[in-house]
Design a protein around this motif. Structure first.
Motif, PDB file in Angstrom:
ATOM      1  N   HIS A  23      -5.500  -9.994  -3.420  1.00  0.00           N
ATOM      2  CA  HIS A  23      -3.863 -10.071  -3.049  1.00  0.00           C
ATOM      3  C   HIS A  23      -3.459  -8.711  -3.291  1.00  0.00           C
ATOM      4  CE1 HIS A  23      -3.098 -14.240  -2.763  1.00  0.00           C
ATOM      5  NE2 HIS A  23      -3.889 -14.510  -3.632  1.00  0.00           N
ATOM      6  N   ILE A  24      -3.827  -8.154  -4.180  1.00  0.00           N
ATOM      7  CA  ILE A  24      -3.213  -6.712  -4.621  1.00  0.00           C
ATOM      8  C   ILE A  24      -3.472  -5.740  -3.500  1.00  0.00           C
ATOM      9  CG2 ILE A  24      -3.404  -4.634  -5.861  1.00  0.00           C
ATOM     10  CD1 ILE A  24      -1.622  -6.578  -7.233  1.00  0.00           C
ATOM     11  N   LYS A  25      -4.819  -5.753  -2.889  1.00  0.00           N
ATOM     12  CA  LYS A  25      -5.117  -4.752  -1.855  1.00  0.00           C
ATOM     13  C   LYS A  25      -4.404  -5.332  -0.473  1.00  0.00           C
ATOM     14  CE  LYS A  25      -9.969  -4.030  -3.404  1.00  0.00           C
ATOM     15  NZ  LYS A  25     -11.165  -4.621  -3.280  1.00  0.00           N
ATOM     16  N   GLN A  26      -4.136  -6.584  -0.293  1.00  0.00           N
ATOM     17  CA  GLN A  26      -3.444  -6.793   0.894  1.00  0.00           C
ATOM     18  C   GLN A  26      -1.953  -6.551   1.015  1.00  0.00           C
ATOM     19  OE1 GLN A  26      -3.270 -11.208   2.303  1.00  0.00           O
ATOM     20  NE2 GLN A  26      -4.660 -10.468   3.831  1.00  0.00           N
ATOM     21  N   ILE A  27      -1.514  -6.695  -0.173  1.00  0.00           N
ATOM     22  CA  ILE A  27       0.090  -6.421  -0.335  1.00  0.00           C
ATOM     23  C   ILE A  27       0.190  -4.677   0.021  1.00  0.00           C
ATOM     24  CG2 ILE A  27       1.762  -5.763  -2.109  1.00  0.00           C
ATOM     25  CD1 ILE A  27       0.754  -8.375  -3.480  1.00  0.00           C
ATOM     26  N   GLU A  28      -0.850  -3.992  -0.575  1.00  0.00           N
ATOM     27  CA  GLU A  28      -0.758  -2.562  -0.528  1.00  0.00           C
ATOM     28  C   GLU A  28      -0.980  -1.992   1.119  1.00  0.00           C
ATOM     29  OE1 GLU A  28      -3.026  -1.018  -3.721  1.00  0.00           O
ATOM     30  OE2 GLU A  28      -1.552  -1.355  -5.131  1.00  0.00           O
ATOM     31  N   SER A  29      -2.082  -2.857   1.735  1.00  0.00           N
ATOM     32  CA  SER A  29      -2.216  -2.635   3.096  1.00  0.00           C
ATOM     33  C   SER A  29      -1.183  -2.750   4.069  1.00  0.00           C
ATOM     34  CB  SER A  29      -3.409  -3.505   3.592  1.00  0.00           C
ATOM     35  OG  SER A  29      -2.742  -4.782   3.838  1.00  0.00           O
ATOM     36  N   LEU A  30      -0.109  -3.412   3.751  1.00  0.00           N
ATOM     37  CA  LEU A  30       1.273  -3.505   4.438  1.00  0.00           C
ATOM     38  C   LEU A  30       2.258  -2.485   3.986  1.00  0.00           C
ATOM     39  CD1 LEU A  30       1.833  -7.288   4.645  1.00  0.00           C
ATOM     40  CD2 LEU A  30       0.898  -5.801   6.422  1.00  0.00           C
TER      41      LEU A  30
END
Length: 198
Positions: free
Chosen positions: A18-25
């Motif tokens: 989840h952390i990676k996906q949030i930061e990808s945005l």
């Protein structure tokens, strides 16, 4: 769009994904391990895992009332898989429920055990092309209240929905490279900040 901070409850489950996906945005993320951290985030994700274990950890570390208060301020919460079980008002064939934040009834492990995990291409409300959903020991919604917006179904079972500031999915959006479902949550967070500001 201003930069926002989305927290992921870090007691158990697929937190780093989840952390990676949030930061990808392009947004800030935080792993939430202490209740006081809730004061510093704009939205909260309750990840997949074991709902009964996560509930025990919520109680052990004093998260129950702080999460309820977070929700009472109309700050968005996104429950994925076990997280969906935690925010439901009712559990199928069970007198128990947990946070009671969205008017749905959820059946746990509804699609079977781990070996019955699967992927499916779903038509999601508001998306122009099909969304690749990953189901792992997934629950589904057996009943939804009149004010609940159904976002998608699989084999006639409701697997994603939204009510006011609460979003839920049976599947794991953090395990796919497609960030459109997380974007639904981001939009909810941005809208809530605009409402609070005004």
């Amino acid at each position: 769009m201003r930069r926002i901070t989305i927290g992921v409850l870090g007691l158990q489950g697929a937190v780093q994904e989840h952390i990676k996906q949030i930061e990808s945005l392009g947004h800030d993320s935080a792993i939430i391990k202490h209740p006081e951290q809730l004061d510093h985030i704009d939205g909260l994700i309750l990840p997949g895992g074991e709902s009964t274990v996560i509930r025990k950890l919520i109680d052990r570390y004093g998260f129950y009332e702080p999460i309820k208060q977070f929700a009472s301020k109309k700050k968005p919460i996104f429950g994925t898989c076990a997280g969906m079980v935690l925010v439901a008002n009712m559990l199928h064939e069970s007198p128990d429920s947990h946070l009671n934040l969205i008017d749905i009834c959820v059946k746990r492990n509804a699609f079977g055990r781990q070996k019955e995990s699967f992927e499916a291409m779903l038509d999601v409300k508001g998306m122009k092309t099909k969304y690749p959903a990953i189901f792992i020991r997934a629950p589904y919604i057996t009943k939804a209240g009149a004010n609940v917006e159904i976002l998608t179904t699989y084999e006639n079972h409701i697997v994603a929905a939204k009510q006011e500031h609460i979003l839920v999915s049976s599947f794991h959006p953090e395990l796919t490279g497609d960030n459109r479902f997380l974007n639904i949550f981001v939009d909810m967070v941005v809208k809530s900040l605009t409402t609070i500001t005004n």
